[in-house]
Scaffold this active site. Structure first.
Site, PDB file in Angstrom:
ATOM      1  N   ASP A  42       0.815  -1.219   0.000  1.00  0.00           N
ATOM      2  CA  ASP A  42       0.000   0.000   0.000  1.00  0.00           C
ATOM      3  C   ASP A  42       0.844   1.263   0.000  1.00  0.00           C
ATOM      4  O   ASP A  42       1.517   1.557   0.995  1.00  0.00           O
ATOM      5  CB  ASP A  42      -0.863   0.045   1.267  1.00  0.00           C
ATOM      6  CG  ASP A  42      -1.992  -0.961   1.233  1.00  0.00           C
ATOM      7  OD1 ASP A  42      -2.918  -0.782   0.436  1.00  0.00           O
ATOM      8  OD2 ASP A  42      -1.924  -1.935   2.012  1.00  0.00           O
ATOM      9  N   ASP A 182     -10.563  -5.202  -0.154  1.00  0.00           N
ATOM     10  CA  ASP A 182      -9.503  -4.734   0.744  1.00  0.00           C
ATOM     11  C   ASP A 182     -10.133  -3.930   1.884  1.00  0.00           C
ATOM     12  O   ASP A 182     -10.828  -2.944   1.632  1.00  0.00           O
ATOM     13  CB  ASP A 182      -8.544  -3.859  -0.082  1.00  0.00           C
ATOM     14  CG  ASP A 182      -7.364  -3.322   0.702  1.00  0.00           C
ATOM     15  OD1 ASP A 182      -7.156  -3.730   1.859  1.00  0.00           O
ATOM     16  OD2 ASP A 182      -6.629  -2.490   0.128  1.00  0.00           O
TER      17      ASP A 182
HETATM   18  C1  DX5 Z   1      -5.715   0.591   3.868  1.00  0.00           C
HETATM   19  C2  DX5 Z   1      -5.098  -0.402   2.926  1.00  0.00           C
HETATM   20  C3  DX5 Z   1      -5.314  -1.833   3.277  1.00  0.00           C
HETATM   21  C4  DX5 Z   1      -4.959  -2.196   4.709  1.00  0.00           C
HETATM   22  C5  DX5 Z   1      -5.862  -3.332   5.073  1.00  0.00           C
HETATM   23  O1  DX5 Z   1      -6.480   1.523   3.247  1.00  0.00           O
HETATM   24  O2  DX5 Z   1      -5.512  -0.222   1.595  1.00  0.00           O
HETATM   25  O3  DX5 Z   1      -4.655  -2.701   2.372  1.00  0.00           O
HETATM   26  O4  DX5 Z   1      -3.629  -2.553   4.947  1.00  0.00           O
HETATM   27  O5  DX5 Z   1      -5.714  -3.630   6.411  1.00  0.00           O
HETATM   28  P1  DX5 Z   1      -6.806  -4.433   7.229  1.00  0.00           P
HETATM   29  O6  DX5 Z   1      -6.896  -5.791   6.571  1.00  0.00           O
HETATM   30  O7  DX5 Z   1      -6.272  -4.466   8.608  1.00  0.00           O
HETATM   31  O8  DX5 Z   1      -8.091  -3.678   7.101  1.00  0.00           O
HETATM   32 ZN    ZN Z   2      -4.689  -1.750   0.211  1.00  0.00          ZN
END
Ligand code: DX5
Ligand code: ZN
Length: 225
Positions: A42, A182
């Site tokens: 990310d 996501d």
């Molecule tokens: C946040 C990112 C995600 C994040 C997901 O906006 O795009 O990829 O790391 O994390 P979790 O699975 O903890 O929601």
């Molecule tokens: Zn992400």
């Protein structure tokens, strides 16, 4: 190599944003051994999303331990002007870039630029964006990413209504385009996300904020068996 060759029917993608950066390389090794193949990377620029996360120089350090073992990097660009970064990301070892529908004026043109850099490409959209608007312009992409949280941070709660949006997006998309989800995915909702049509399922805190990383990763995979 293309997404169609990376995906083993469905992929649980560890989101490195939730990793312990003091131990990033070790955590990646452990997950590779546990069977993870697609790593979600990310990039947040402090404009499109509030936080600054990490970028190509980090990718450059970790790519040599992932690529030789058949792993790939799926780079989620939570940034304004995403095309500015495609070259550097490709050079650093990125395999696919997913930019946001809300961050560009011309989705097909942005997809074309990613391809010029030899990258696979995805189009992400935020919870307030209508799936219909995205699907209309994303026909040349390899994947469409339906956000189940407001993008920015790991560890948020899976939003109410996300499952319906996932299912609606899957219905609208041609079979050739993978559907990614996501945000807020954990052991309790991963199966419903898959049943709603997602084949690329990102998990950050559900893997990294646990004692036993391989076990957390495998539990998510097994929930889809
Ligand atoms: C946040 C990112 C995600 C994040 C997901 O906006 O795009 O990829 O790391 O994390 P979790 O699975 O903890 O929601
Ligand atoms: Zn992400």
């Amino acid at each position: 190599m293309a997404w169609s060759e990376w995906i083993r029917t469905v992929e649980i993608e560890p989101s490195l944003y939730a990793a312990d950066f003091a131990r990033l390389g070790d955590q990646i090794d452990v997950l590779l051994r546990a069977g993870a193949r697609v790593f979600h990377f990310d990039v947040g620029d402090g404009h499109f999303v509030e936080p600054i996360t990490f970028g190509p120089i980090v990718l450059e350090s970790i790519a040599p331990r992932v690529h030789p073992l058949g792993g790939v990097f799926d780079c989620h660009l939570m940034v304004d002007n995403p095309t500015r970064h495609f070259h550097q990301i490709a050079q650093a070892g990125g395999d696919s870039v997913t930019f946001h529908y809300e961050a560009v004026d011309d989705v097909p043109a942005t997809i074309a630029v990613a391809r010029e850099h030899g990258l696979q490409v995805g189009v992400a959209f935020n919870p307030e964006t209508e799936p219909e608007d995205v699907v209309k312009v994303a026909g040349d992409a390899d994947l469409v990413l339906c956000m189940s949280i407001k993008p920015g941070y790991s560890g948020q709660k899976f939003m109410d209504g996300a499952l319906d949006r996932i299912a609606r997006t899957r219905e609208l998309l041609p079979d050739t385009i993978q559907l990614q989800v996501d945000g807020g995915i954990d052991i309790d909702n991963v199966r419903s996300v898959y049943d709603a049509g997602a084949t690329l399922i990102v998990a950050g805190s559900a893997i990294f904020h646990r004692e036993d990383l391989p076990r957390s990763y495998r539990r998510l995979v097994q929930a889809l068996a």
